[in-house]
Design a protein around this motif. Structure first.
Motif, PDB file in Angstrom:
ATOM      1  N   ASN A  49       0.804  -1.209   0.000  1.00 13.94           N
ATOM      2  CA  ASN A  49       0.000   0.000   0.000  1.00 13.94           C
ATOM      3  C   ASN A  49       0.841   1.265   0.000  1.00 13.94           C
ATOM      4  OD1 ASN A  49      -3.075  -0.716   0.458  1.00 13.94           O
ATOM      5  ND2 ASN A  49      -1.862  -2.170   1.639  1.00 13.94           N
ATOM      6  N   GLU A  55      -3.783   3.878  -6.086  1.00  7.42           N
ATOM      7  CA  GLU A  55      -5.058   3.222  -5.867  1.00  7.42           C
ATOM      8  C   GLU A  55      -4.865   2.120  -4.826  1.00  7.42           C
ATOM      9  OE1 GLU A  55      -4.678   0.071  -9.601  1.00  7.42           O
ATOM     10  OE2 GLU A  55      -6.203   1.657  -9.619  1.00  7.42           O
ATOM     11  N   PRO A  56      -5.904   1.804  -4.043  1.00  4.15           N
ATOM     12  CA  PRO A  56      -5.773   0.780  -3.012  1.00  4.15           C
ATOM     13  C   PRO A  56      -5.604  -0.602  -3.628  1.00  4.15           C
ATOM     14  CG  PRO A  56      -8.043   1.538  -3.191  1.00  4.15           C
ATOM     15  CD  PRO A  56      -7.221   2.423  -4.050  1.00  4.15           C
ATOM     16  N   THR A  57      -4.945  -1.466  -2.901  1.00  9.31           N
ATOM     17  CA  THR A  57      -4.713  -2.817  -3.384  1.00  9.31           C
ATOM     18  C   THR A  57      -5.986  -3.643  -3.271  1.00  9.31           C
ATOM     19  OG1 THR A  57      -4.009  -3.524  -1.190  1.00  9.31           O
ATOM     20  CG2 THR A  57      -2.309  -2.674  -2.666  1.00  9.31           C
ATOM     21  N   LYS A  58      -5.956  -4.802  -3.892  1.00 12.87           N
ATOM     22  CA  LYS A  58      -7.106  -5.701  -3.879  1.00 12.87           C
ATOM     23  C   LYS A  58      -7.398  -6.192  -2.473  1.00 12.87           C
ATOM     24  CE  LYS A  58      -8.826  -9.957  -5.968  1.00 12.87           C
ATOM     25  NZ  LYS A  58      -8.504 -11.068  -6.909  1.00 12.87           N
ATOM     26  N   ASN A  61      -9.301  -3.535  -0.549  1.00 12.69           N
ATOM     27  CA  ASN A  61     -10.705  -3.463  -0.964  1.00 12.69           C
ATOM     28  C   ASN A  61     -11.527  -4.599  -0.357  1.00 12.69           C
ATOM     29  OD1 ASN A  61     -10.352  -1.178  -2.556  1.00 12.69           O
ATOM     30  ND2 ASN A  61      -9.710  -2.381  -4.342  1.00 12.69           N
ATOM     31  N   ILE A  64     -12.163  -3.730   3.363  1.00 11.77           N
ATOM     32  CA  ILE A  64     -13.158  -2.661   3.491  1.00 11.77           C
ATOM     33  C   ILE A  64     -14.544  -3.161   3.108  1.00 11.77           C
ATOM     34  CG2 ILE A  64     -13.855  -0.406   2.604  1.00 11.77           C
ATOM     35  CD1 ILE A  64     -10.924   0.298   2.311  1.00 11.77           C
ATOM     36  N   GLY A  65     -14.634  -3.966   2.055  1.00 11.16           N
ATOM     37  CA  GLY A  65     -15.928  -4.477   1.614  1.00 11.16           C
ATOM     38  C   GLY A  65     -16.579  -5.389   2.648  1.00 11.16           C
TER      39      GLY A  65
END
Length: 279
Positions: A49, A55-58, A61, A64-65
């Motif tokens: 990161n 952009e944020p890494t997978k 995400n 956060i999701g």
């Protein structure tokens, strides 16, 4: 309470399911946040990161999701639980009121000759108010506290199995205190309810004969009589408050002892793990 639960019907099962869903999502949120925090401490996650600032890494995400989904599930379960509990308890209270009204109206004249009017008014006033306002809040607080307690105990036992040594004696102690408190509180509530009925009877009789009372200038006498009955009711109500405070102090002290035992066991486990790692 059992009669009240019967009037809740099968909707009470839906309330239990929503409570479990809310508590489960809350525990899952705390667990996922701890996993996320442990991952943040890892050098690989920080490197990915920091190097990819655009952009944020997978992985980020995903964290956060999942965290957002658990929070949404917690919010939805709370809304459904609140609405279901309000509608279900209101229906149960209405059914109990209608059943009581039907039985009173169908009672023989001997029932009204032997039962004081204040006692009947007390049932339709104070007891119905308890069913409308007090019991729903008590049920919600009890279910939330009980679900939180079970979830906490399960998590502690999963992490520290030796904590069972404390849970078993504490459960036995809680059961004994429950038997003592419930029987005592029931009798105190009965005395408080019985001493409240003469207040309604005296007030009703005073309103009916108000013209006669004023004619004979006995206003002060009836006022003093009403205050005396209220004082007698408060004498019966005060021990109930003391019993509730005694129970609260006992539960708080027992809970603090359980928390202290969990902290001590956790410290011993950490020391044992560090010593084993050094060896």
């Amino acid at each position: 309470y059992l009669w009240y639960m019967r009037n809740l019907g099968w909707s009470g099962l839906w309330i239990i399911i929503m409570t479990i869903g809310y508590q489960g999502s809350q525990v899952a949120t705390s667990f996922w946040l701890s996993v996320w925090t442990d991952e943040l401490l890892g050098p690989q996650f920080l490197l990915n990161n920091i190097t990819n600032t655009s952009e944020p890494t997978k992985e980020l995400n995903i964290y956060i999701g999942v965290y957002g989904a658990l929070g949404a599930a917690q919010a939805i379960s709370v809304v459904i639980l609140t609405i279901s509990l309000a509608l279900t308890t209101l229906r149960a209270s209405r059914q109990m009121h209608n059943q009581m009204l039907d039985r009173v109206l169908r009672s023989p004249m001997s029932f009204f000759d032997t039962t004081p009017l204040g006692r009947i008014v007390n049932r339709f006033a104070k007891d119905v108010d308890v069913c409308d306002n007090t019991l729903p809040q008590n049920i919600r607080q009890w279910m939330s506290t009980f679900a939180n307690f079970v979830a906490t105990v399960v998590m502690i036992i999963a992490i520290l199995p030796i904590f069972t040594v404390v849970i078993v004696p504490a459960a036995i102690l809680f059961f004994c205190m429950q038997k003592l408190y419930v029987s005592t509180s029931r009798q105190l509530k009965r005395l408080e309810s019985i001493s409240r009925s003469p207040i309604y009877s005296h007030f009703s009789e005073t309103l009916t004969g108000s013209s006669t009372i004023r004619a004979f200038h006995l206003n002060q006498k009836f006022i003093m009589e009403s205050e005396k009955k209220v004082d007698q009711n408060q004498v019966c109500y005060y021990p109930s408050v003391i019993a509730n405070r005694w129970l609260a102090i006992f539960l708080e002290n027992t809970g603090n002892l359980i928390t202290f035992a969990a902290a001590i066991f956790a410290e011993f486990c950490l020391l044992y793990t560090s010593d084993a790692a050094d060896e």
